[in-house]
Design a protein around this motif. Structure first.
Motif, short mmCIF file in Angstrom:
data_model
loop_
_atom_site.label_atom_id
_atom_site.label_comp_id
_atom_site.label_asym_id
_atom_site.label_seq_id
_atom_site.Cartn_x
_atom_site.Cartn_y
_atom_site.Cartn_z
N LYS A 1 1.10 -4.09 -4.74
CA LYS A 1 0.45 -3.69 -3.49
C LYS A 1 0.16 -4.91 -2.63
O LYS A 1 0.29 -4.85 -1.41
CB LYS A 1 -0.84 -2.94 -3.78
CG LYS A 1 -0.63 -1.55 -4.32
CD LYS A 1 -1.95 -0.86 -4.51
CE LYS A 1 -1.74 0.51 -5.10
NZ LYS A 1 -3.00 1.20 -5.31
N LEU B 1 3.33 -5.98 -0.98
CA LEU B 1 3.66 -5.06 0.11
C LEU B 1 2.74 -5.29 1.30
O LEU B 1 3.20 -5.31 2.45
CB LEU B 1 3.55 -3.61 -0.38
CG LEU B 1 3.90 -2.53 0.64
CD1 LEU B 1 5.34 -2.65 1.07
CD2 LEU B 1 3.63 -1.16 0.05
N ASP C 1 1.37 6.05 -2.51
CA ASP C 1 0.83 5.26 -3.63
C ASP C 1 -0.42 5.91 -4.21
O ASP C 1 -0.57 6.00 -5.43
CB ASP C 1 0.50 3.83 -3.17
CG ASP C 1 1.74 2.99 -2.89
OD1 ASP C 1 2.84 3.39 -3.35
OD2 ASP C 1 1.60 1.94 -2.23
N GLN C 2 -1.31 6.38 -3.35
CA GLN C 2 -2.53 7.04 -3.83
C GLN C 2 -2.20 8.32 -4.58
O GLN C 2 -2.82 8.63 -5.59
CB GLN C 2 -3.47 7.34 -2.65
CG GLN C 2 -4.10 6.12 -2.04
CD GLN C 2 -4.92 6.44 -0.80
OE1 GLN C 2 -4.97 7.57 -0.35
NE2 GLN C 2 -5.55 5.42 -0.25
N ASN D 1 3.15 5.36 3.28
CA ASN D 1 3.39 4.63 2.03
C ASN D 1 2.10 4.49 1.22
O ASN D 1 2.11 4.64 -0.01
CB ASN D 1 4.00 3.26 2.30
CG ASN D 1 5.44 3.35 2.76
OD1 ASN D 1 6.12 4.33 2.48
ND2 ASN D 1 5.90 2.33 3.47
N GLN D 2 1.00 4.22 1.89
CA GLN D 2 -0.28 4.11 1.20
C GLN D 2 -0.67 5.45 0.57
O GLN D 2 -1.16 5.50 -0.56
CB GLN D 2 -1.37 3.62 2.15
CG GLN D 2 -1.23 2.17 2.55
CD GLN D 2 -2.24 1.75 3.60
OE1 GLN D 2 -3.00 2.57 4.11
NE2 GLN D 2 -2.25 0.46 3.92
N SER E 1 0.54 8.97 -6.30
CA SER E 1 1.08 8.65 -7.63
C SER E 1 -0.04 8.18 -8.57
O SER E 1 -0.02 8.50 -9.76
CB SER E 1 2.20 7.62 -7.54
OG SER E 1 1.72 6.39 -7.08
N GLU E 2 -1.02 7.45 -8.05
CA GLU E 2 -2.16 7.03 -8.87
C GLU E 2 -2.96 8.24 -9.34
O GLU E 2 -3.36 8.32 -10.50
CB GLU E 2 -3.06 6.08 -8.09
CG GLU E 2 -2.48 4.70 -7.90
CD GLU E 2 -3.35 3.82 -7.01
OE1 GLU E 2 -4.49 4.21 -6.68
OE2 GLU E 2 -2.89 2.73 -6.64
#
Length: 135
Positions: free
Chosen positions: A2, A5, A39-40, A35-36, A42-43
């Motif tokens: 992260k 990126l 990512d959140q 994109n953020q 997938s977390e």
């Protein structure tokens, strides 16, 4: 990952910021936010998967009976002790679960404070009365 990126994004914005139109800047910002969010997402999915795996594991539960016993000839004292006993369920690790059996007395210590201050002769009795495995 992260941080890399984010660093790349910052450099891109600083170097391309003067060359981009307002619409391009907004589109770039939207892509970055997307994109953020990905990512959140997938977390969160990973956290949910970990919780589901934890729930699939066996849980070892023992039920303890806790009561007082008195050395006395008074039948009402014995009835009081029997009436006041309580049971609690506690989760334990597998090693402890395997170590104890139903009926095992874990503690039957003398109640010294009651003896010294009130002259009462008795003890606590903590006994395993049930074992179960929850899935």
């Amino acid at each position: 990952m992260k941080k890399l990126l984010l660093g790349f994004t910052l450099i891109s914005v600083l170097t391309l910021g003067g060359c981009m139109s307002q619409d391009e800047k907004e589109n770039y910002k939207i892509k970055e936010e997307t994109n953020q969010l990905i990512d959140q997402k997938s977390e969160l999915e990973q956290s949910i998967k970990s919780l589901e795996e934890a729930n699939d594991k066996e849980r070892y539960i023992i039920t303890l009976q806790i009561k007082q016993t008195h050395f006395s000839l008074d039948i009402s004292e014995h009835m009081k002790d029997e009436t006041n006993k309580t049971k609690i369920q506690i989760p334990v690790d597998k090693a402890f679960y395997d170590k104890v059996d139903e009926g095992d007395v874990l503690d039957d210590s003398f109640r010294s404070g009651s003896f010294f201050f009130k002259g009462s002769i008795g003890s606590w009795e903590i006994k395993v009365v049930e074992k179960e495995i929850l899935k």
